[in-house]
Design an enzyme around this catalytic site. Structure first.
Site, PDB file in Angstrom:
ATOM      1  N   GLN A  40       0.894  -1.030   0.089  1.00 42.49           N
ATOM      2  CA  GLN A  40      -0.087   0.042  -0.101  1.00 42.49           C
ATOM      3  C   GLN A  40       0.923   1.137  -0.036  1.00 42.49           C
ATOM      4  O   GLN A  40       0.312   2.375  -0.501  1.00 42.49           O
ATOM      5  CB  GLN A  40      -0.825   0.147   1.183  1.00 42.49           C
ATOM      6  CG  GLN A  40      -1.974  -1.035   1.186  1.00 42.49           C
ATOM      7  CD  GLN A  40      -2.994  -1.011   2.394  1.00 42.49           C
ATOM      8  OE1 GLN A  40      -2.630  -1.644   3.412  1.00 42.49           O
ATOM      9  NE2 GLN A  40      -4.060  -0.248   2.178  1.00 42.49           N
ATOM     10  N   ARG A 104       3.424   0.401  12.961  1.00 44.94           N
ATOM     11  CA  ARG A 104       3.257  -1.077  12.417  1.00 44.94           C
ATOM     12  C   ARG A 104       3.170  -0.875  10.774  1.00 44.94           C
ATOM     13  O   ARG A 104       2.440  -0.175  10.432  1.00 44.94           O
ATOM     14  CB  ARG A 104       1.674  -1.272  12.878  1.00 44.94           C
ATOM     15  CG  ARG A 104       1.245  -2.681  12.277  1.00 44.94           C
ATOM     16  CD  ARG A 104       0.084  -2.979  12.744  1.00 44.94           C
ATOM     17  NE  ARG A 104      -0.421  -4.231  12.243  1.00 44.94           N
ATOM     18  CZ  ARG A 104      -1.522  -4.507  11.538  1.00 44.94           C
ATOM     19  NH1 ARG A 104      -2.468  -3.734  11.364  1.00 44.94           N
ATOM     20  NH2 ARG A 104      -1.589  -6.118  10.982  1.00 44.94           N
ATOM     21  N   HIS A 153       0.967  -9.128   4.847  1.00 48.09           N
ATOM     22  CA  HIS A 153      -0.422  -8.393   4.903  1.00 48.09           C
ATOM     23  C   HIS A 153      -0.828  -8.583   3.332  1.00 48.09           C
ATOM     24  O   HIS A 153      -0.705  -7.479   2.647  1.00 48.09           O
ATOM     25  CB  HIS A 153      -0.096  -7.040   5.228  1.00 48.09           C
ATOM     26  CG  HIS A 153      -1.124  -6.103   5.336  1.00 48.09           C
ATOM     27  ND1 HIS A 153      -1.494  -5.388   6.529  1.00 48.09           N
ATOM     28  CD2 HIS A 153      -2.399  -5.714   4.686  1.00 48.09           C
ATOM     29  CE1 HIS A 153      -2.514  -4.607   6.476  1.00 48.09           C
ATOM     30  NE2 HIS A 153      -2.957  -4.971   5.349  1.00 48.09           N
ATOM     31  N   ASN A 206      -2.270 -10.740   8.877  1.00 45.36           N
ATOM     32  CA  ASN A 206      -3.132  -9.424   9.098  1.00 45.36           C
ATOM     33  C   ASN A 206      -4.333  -9.901   8.390  1.00 45.36           C
ATOM     34  O   ASN A 206      -4.281 -10.144   7.083  1.00 45.36           O
ATOM     35  CB  ASN A 206      -2.619  -8.204   8.488  1.00 45.36           C
ATOM     36  CG  ASN A 206      -3.738  -6.964   8.505  1.00 45.36           C
ATOM     37  OD1 ASN A 206      -3.887  -6.479   9.724  1.00 45.36           O
ATOM     38  ND2 ASN A 206      -4.373  -6.752   7.260  1.00 45.36           N
ATOM     39  N   GLU A 207      -5.591 -10.201   8.897  1.00 45.25           N
ATOM     40  CA  GLU A 207      -6.775 -10.283   8.418  1.00 45.25           C
ATOM     41  C   GLU A 207      -6.776 -11.719   7.859  1.00 45.25           C
ATOM     42  O   GLU A 207      -7.046 -11.654   6.426  1.00 45.25           O
ATOM     43  CB  GLU A 207      -7.219  -9.088   7.604  1.00 45.25           C
ATOM     44  CG  GLU A 207      -7.600  -7.879   8.717  1.00 45.25           C
ATOM     45  CD  GLU A 207      -8.598  -6.723   7.756  1.00 45.25           C
ATOM     46  OE1 GLU A 207      -8.823  -6.610   6.809  1.00 45.25           O
ATOM     47  OE2 GLU A 207      -8.338  -5.762   8.599  1.00 45.25           O
ATOM     48  N   ASN A 350      -8.268  -5.838  14.539  1.00 43.30           N
ATOM     49  CA  ASN A 350      -8.712  -4.836  13.654  1.00 43.30           C
ATOM     50  C   ASN A 350     -10.316  -4.909  13.650  1.00 43.30           C
ATOM     51  O   ASN A 350     -10.706  -5.786  13.293  1.00 43.30           O
ATOM     52  CB  ASN A 350      -8.336  -4.970  12.225  1.00 43.30           C
ATOM     53  CG  ASN A 350      -6.806  -5.197  11.983  1.00 43.30           C
ATOM     54  OD1 ASN A 350      -5.957  -4.632  12.771  1.00 43.30           O
ATOM     55  ND2 ASN A 350      -6.444  -5.298  10.560  1.00 43.30           N
ATOM     56  N   TYR A 352     -13.357  -1.722  12.556  1.00 44.16           N
ATOM     57  CA  TYR A 352     -13.859  -0.576  11.911  1.00 44.16           C
ATOM     58  C   TYR A 352     -15.289  -0.233  12.323  1.00 44.16           C
ATOM     59  O   TYR A 352     -15.784   0.980  12.491  1.00 44.16           O
ATOM     60  CB  TYR A 352     -13.643  -0.512  10.466  1.00 44.16           C
ATOM     61  CG  TYR A 352     -12.274  -0.587  10.006  1.00 44.16           C
ATOM     62  CD1 TYR A 352     -11.656   0.733   9.687  1.00 44.16           C
ATOM     63  CD2 TYR A 352     -11.396  -1.697   9.935  1.00 44.16           C
ATOM     64  CE1 TYR A 352     -10.156   0.733   9.388  1.00 44.16           C
ATOM     65  CE2 TYR A 352     -10.164  -1.624   9.652  1.00 44.16           C
ATOM     66  CZ  TYR A 352      -9.554  -0.351   9.177  1.00 44.16           C
ATOM     67  OH  TYR A 352      -8.234  -0.239   8.704  1.00 44.16           O
ATOM     68  N   GLU A 424      -5.829  -2.133  14.084  1.00 45.85           N
ATOM     69  CA  GLU A 424      -6.377  -1.052  12.892  1.00 45.85           C
ATOM     70  C   GLU A 424      -7.784  -0.657  13.297  1.00 45.85           C
ATOM     71  O   GLU A 424      -8.776  -1.417  14.008  1.00 45.85           O
ATOM     72  CB  GLU A 424      -6.626  -1.831  11.579  1.00 45.85           C
ATOM     73  CG  GLU A 424      -5.350  -2.020  10.813  1.00 45.85           C
ATOM     74  CD  GLU A 424      -5.563  -2.752   9.464  1.00 45.85           C
ATOM     75  OE1 GLU A 424      -6.631  -2.417   8.851  1.00 45.85           O
ATOM     76  OE2 GLU A 424      -4.662  -3.314   9.020  1.00 45.85           O
ATOM     77  N   TRP A 471      -5.706   3.433  11.712  1.00 43.09           N
ATOM     78  CA  TRP A 471      -5.423   3.326  10.464  1.00 43.09           C
ATOM     79  C   TRP A 471      -5.862   4.466   9.404  1.00 43.09           C
ATOM     80  O   TRP A 471      -7.166   4.782   9.481  1.00 43.09           O
ATOM     81  CB  TRP A 471      -6.247   2.220   9.753  1.00 43.09           C
ATOM     82  CG  TRP A 471      -5.736   1.742   8.471  1.00 43.09           C
ATOM     83  CD1 TRP A 471      -6.280   2.051   7.221  1.00 43.09           C
ATOM     84  CD2 TRP A 471      -4.655   0.911   7.947  1.00 43.09           C
ATOM     85  NE1 TRP A 471      -5.580   1.522   6.111  1.00 43.09           N
ATOM     86  CE2 TRP A 471      -4.627   0.729   6.812  1.00 43.09           C
ATOM     87  CE3 TRP A 471      -3.577   0.382   8.839  1.00 43.09           C
ATOM     88  CZ2 TRP A 471      -3.652   0.308   5.903  1.00 43.09           C
ATOM     89  CZ3 TRP A 471      -2.640  -0.407   8.146  1.00 43.09           C
ATOM     90  CH2 TRP A 471      -2.751  -0.653   6.546  1.00 43.09           C
ATOM     91  N   GLU A 478      -5.629   1.653  -1.874  1.00 40.27           N
ATOM     92  CA  GLU A 478      -6.526   0.866  -1.101  1.00 40.27           C
ATOM     93  C   GLU A 478      -7.128  -0.295  -1.634  1.00 40.27           C
ATOM     94  O   GLU A 478      -8.171  -0.291  -2.189  1.00 40.27           O
ATOM     95  CB  GLU A 478      -7.765   1.985  -0.873  1.00 40.27           C
ATOM     96  CG  GLU A 478      -8.731   1.441   0.587  1.00 40.27           C
ATOM     97  CD  GLU A 478      -8.173   0.844   1.597  1.00 40.27           C
ATOM     98  OE1 GLU A 478      -8.883  -0.212   2.104  1.00 40.27           O
ATOM     99  OE2 GLU A 478      -7.129   1.332   2.118  1.00 40.27           O
ATOM    100  N   TRP A 479      -6.293  -1.146  -2.057  1.00 39.68           N
ATOM    101  CA  TRP A 479      -6.418  -2.446  -2.684  1.00 39.68           C
ATOM    102  C   TRP A 479      -7.277  -2.488  -3.793  1.00 39.68           C
ATOM    103  O   TRP A 479      -7.075  -1.622  -4.705  1.00 39.68           O
ATOM    104  CB  TRP A 479      -7.047  -3.294  -1.541  1.00 39.68           C
ATOM    105  CG  TRP A 479      -6.170  -3.730  -0.416  1.00 39.68           C
ATOM    106  CD1 TRP A 479      -6.445  -2.997   0.962  1.00 39.68           C
ATOM    107  CD2 TRP A 479      -4.693  -4.094  -0.457  1.00 39.68           C
ATOM    108  NE1 TRP A 479      -5.213  -3.305   1.627  1.00 39.68           N
ATOM    109  CE2 TRP A 479      -4.333  -3.792   1.085  1.00 39.68           C
ATOM    110  CE3 TRP A 479      -3.819  -4.573  -1.193  1.00 39.68           C
ATOM    111  CZ2 TRP A 479      -2.976  -4.256   1.508  1.00 39.68           C
ATOM    112  CZ3 TRP A 479      -2.696  -5.104  -0.680  1.00 39.68           C
ATOM    113  CH2 TRP A 479      -2.235  -4.794   0.480  1.00 39.68           C
ATOM    114  N   PHE A 487      -7.750   6.803   4.030  1.00 42.18           N
ATOM    115  CA  PHE A 487      -7.748   6.470   5.337  1.00 42.18           C
ATOM    116  C   PHE A 487      -6.698   7.369   6.256  1.00 42.18           C
ATOM    117  O   PHE A 487      -6.790   7.046   7.327  1.00 42.18           O
ATOM    118  CB  PHE A 487      -7.536   5.063   5.333  1.00 42.18           C
ATOM    119  CG  PHE A 487      -8.734   4.233   5.205  1.00 42.18           C
ATOM    120  CD1 PHE A 487      -9.662   4.080   6.204  1.00 42.18           C
ATOM    121  CD2 PHE A 487      -9.193   3.922   4.044  1.00 42.18           C
ATOM    122  CE1 PHE A 487     -10.889   3.198   6.278  1.00 42.18           C
ATOM    123  CE2 PHE A 487     -10.322   3.021   3.732  1.00 42.18           C
ATOM    124  CZ  PHE A 487     -11.222   2.978   4.755  1.00 42.18           C
TER     125      PHE A 487
END
Length: 682
Positions: A40, A104, A153, A206-207, A350, A352, A424, A471, A478-479, A487
């Protein structure tokens, strides 16, 4: 009914707050950070011997056909992104300017092992990749910022994934391949060996939910379902995906277990570090008080978070998953259960947003050829969104602050981890220019209200939350959405060749929370752009005024390789590198927020509750701290701890300030929490 009354998750039974209090201090030593991920922000995708990752191919950066999964970001890539590969020293100075304590970031597997494995990479790690991460880590440590490293990630080396559609053949099938856990452990051990002398906090993944579910049945890399079979991922579930997501998840868990075993066996004791895994969830709240909806919400949380957290903390998958999935869910051997149970020192989380969830049974034909199974239907639940929730620039992200408190209570009750760290939590805002993006009152409100509920979870509910990582540090790739969603607390101009950075008002609010180690009234920061026109200057132009000067090359070029040669223990290299660079630990001559917005983040007026005597009480607390410091210096281990304690006093009300002072002097942190609770109740 009785079942609903006894099972409804607490706190907040049936009703939820709409207003939040922004008073209170976090425990001394609370860990504040901001995060990013390698693909990213790094850029430099074709430099320094880096190999392709699946995101290079997914985005078409390597010339491949762009995957249909790229949504609003179609045509965007991470080739340059924020260019942190070249600008990391600028970013460390930026972190220091906003008072960051932790950073991080993730390591790019394919930057260290271009071939995916040691054998395929010539039997050793890619030296320019090692140089880059060593220089970044050294710069952080030198600046007094703790490096927090995520090993994975989402950017799997393309060399480990067979993609014949895009002419990338491989003997491996990505996370569907049973050999991947061993290969990941090999890569992880390389990182422990090279960087563990300075990195004390590690996360393996991550996730996992995101890259297993969305990566194998949705719009995230690799999304090979778009190339295999008519209709691709978007026209509905694909029969193999109903099994593949669980196979991939199973291998990820085994990879985590092997990496943790390697760390604990050979590195943890000598390096003094800790290791865990980051999982994600948006809290599922029962849509009604019916037993069916209460059970559905619990089931949704288990399918989302319990899928990966239960094996790590309890040793096996949730019973609700076993019952519904049958043979589609792989089984752990007794040896694998033992490998996984207890394989985390802290709970990385994480989160949101939140959802209401209700029961939705599948039809009789579910799982057949006409209705192929899918993770999205397996739990037999349905999400419901409250139209009153504030919306962000991301279709999935709504502001539901009370959800984080409920989630933390659920995690604590189910797993009883020694520490929970929010890894996050953030808010997306769209902006087409720095002038528009520097003022972000919505993000400030998000941070303010979520940390308010975080404070309650710690101080009223006794949940052991020890840190909060927002985050993100800066706007980034952003993917699947490319650069359409922002963000960051720092605006990045992706149209400028130098990727100029601009501090946002949310960075100043975050700085104020760090300095006070407490909750902060958001109003002055939200109104900052109304009171004064911001100075639209990129951070590069402010560095001299801040006393943060640059000192040479990018920190991982030829000079560094000559000085370091091949050893990470070459102290002459570190001394040489630091001698040529500014000491970021030195006090700045000015405050970046005061320069840009006229905000004084450390002032009592900005941080303390708005009362006539708050400034005087804060000054009194500071005076008491100074007078007492000589007699209780042994109780505080470092000057940074003293600074955190002092900041906490400035932020609190008169009563809480007095309590904090007594608690710090006597090192009775548990007593501090209880007294804060008692005062608030009165």
């Amino acid at each position: 009914g009785a079942l609903a009354e006894s099972s409804y998750p607490l706190p907040y039974r049936y009703t939820h707050p709409t207003e939040y209090s922004h008073r209170g201090a976090f425990p001394p030593g609370f860990e504040w950070g901001l995060g990013t991920a390698s693909y990213q922000v790094e850029g430099g995708s074709n430099e320094g011997g880096r190999g392709l990752s699946i995101w290079d191919v997914f985005t078409g950066a390597d010339g491949s056909e762009i995957n249909p999964g790229m949504n609003d970001g179609r045509g965007d890539t991470g080739d340059v992104s924020c260019d942190q590969y070249h600008r990391f020293r600028d970013d460390v100075a930026l972190m220091r300017a906003i008072g960051l304590r932790q950073y991080r970031f993730s390591i790019s597997w394919s930057r260290l092992l271009p071939g995916g494995t040691l054998e395929a990479s010539g039997g050793r790690a890619n030296q320019p990749g090692l140089d880059y991460y060593n220089a970044l880590i050294d710069a952080l440590v030198h600046a007094g910022i703790q490096p927090v490293v995520t090993l994975y990630h989402w950017d799997l080396p393309q060399a480990l994934l067979n993609d014949t559609h895009n002419s990338h053949p491989s003997e491996y099938e990505g996370w569907l391949d049973a050999r991947l856990p061993g290969l990941f452990a090999e890569y992880a051990e390389l990182c422990f060996r090279e960087f563990g002398d300075r990195v004390k906090t590690w996360y393996t993944f991550n996730e996992a939910w995101t890259f297993t579910v969305l990566g194998h049945s949705g719009a995230h890399a690799p999304s090979l379902c778009n190339w295999r079979g008519a209709g691709g991922c978007r026209t509905g579930a694909r029969a193999p995906a109903g099994t593949e997501v669980y196979v991939a998840g199973h291998h990820v868990l085994l990879a985590h277990g092997l990496a943790v075993r390697a760390y604990r066996t050979s590195y943890a004791r000598g390096q003094g570090g800790r290791i865990g895994m980051v999982n994600n969830i948006d809290w599922a709240e029962p849509a009604t008080d019916s037993p069916e909806d209460i059970a559905a919400a619990a089931r949704h949380n288990e399918f989302f978070l319990g899928w990966f957290a239960d094996p790590v903390w309890l040793g096996d998958y949730p019973e609700s998953m076993k019952a519904r999935l049958g043979g589609r869910l792989p089984l752990f051997t007794d040896e694998q259960k033992a490998l996984l149970k207890g394989s985390a020192d802290m709970f990385g989380l994480n989160t949101y947003s939140g959802r209401f969830v209700r029961d939705r049974p599948n039809g009789r034909g579910y799982g057949s050829g006409a209705l192929p199974p899918s993770w999205f239907d397996d739990s037999e639940t349905e999400e419901v969104i409250d139209p009153s929730w504030p919306t962000s620039n991301s279709t999935w992200l709504f502001s539901v602050p009370w959800a984080i408190r409920k989630l933390l209570n659920w995690v604590n009750e189910r797993y009883a981890p020694p520490a929970i760290i929010i890894t996050e939590n953030g808010w997306s805002v769209g902006a087409e220019s720095a002038a528009a993006g520097m003022c972000d009152p919505q993000r400030i409100g998000f941070f303010a209200n979520y940390t308010a509920e975080l404070y309650k979870a710690i101080n009223e509910d006794g949940v052991p939350v020890t840190g909060y990582t927002g985050w993100s540090l800066m706007d980034n790739f952003e993917w699947a959405e490319g650069y359409s969603q922002r963000f960051g607390v720092v605006y990045v101009d992706f149209n400028s060749a130098h990727r100029e950075r601009y501090v946002k008002t949310s960075a100043c609010y975050y700085k104020a929370m760090i300095e006070s180690n407490g909750l902060v009234d958001p109003a002055p920061f939200q109104r900052a752009c109304e009171a004064r026109t911001p100075r639209h200057a990129p951070f590069d132009e402010l560095r001299a005024e801040l006393g943060l000067t640059d000192g040479g090359d990018d920190g991982h070029g030829d000079r560094d390789r000559r000085q370091r040669k091949s050893s990470r223990h070459n102290h002459h290299y570190r001394r040489h590198w630091h001698d040529g660079h500014s000491d970021a630990r030195a006090q700045s001559t000015a405050d970046v927020c005061e320069l840009v917005f006229g905000l004084r983040t450390s002032s009592a007026d900005a941080n303390a509750p708005t009362t006539d005597n708050s400034k005087g009480l804060s000054l009194l607390a500071e005076s008491l701290m100074r007078d007492a410091s000589s007699s209780w210096s042994d109780s505080v281990r470092s000057s940074s701890a003293l600074g955190e304690a002092t900041g906490a006093l400035i932020a609190a009300s008169a009563v809480v300030s007095a309590v904090v002072l007594v608690a710090v002097r006597k090192r009775q942190h548990s007593r501090l929490r209880q007294q804060q609770h008692d005062e608030l109740q009165q």
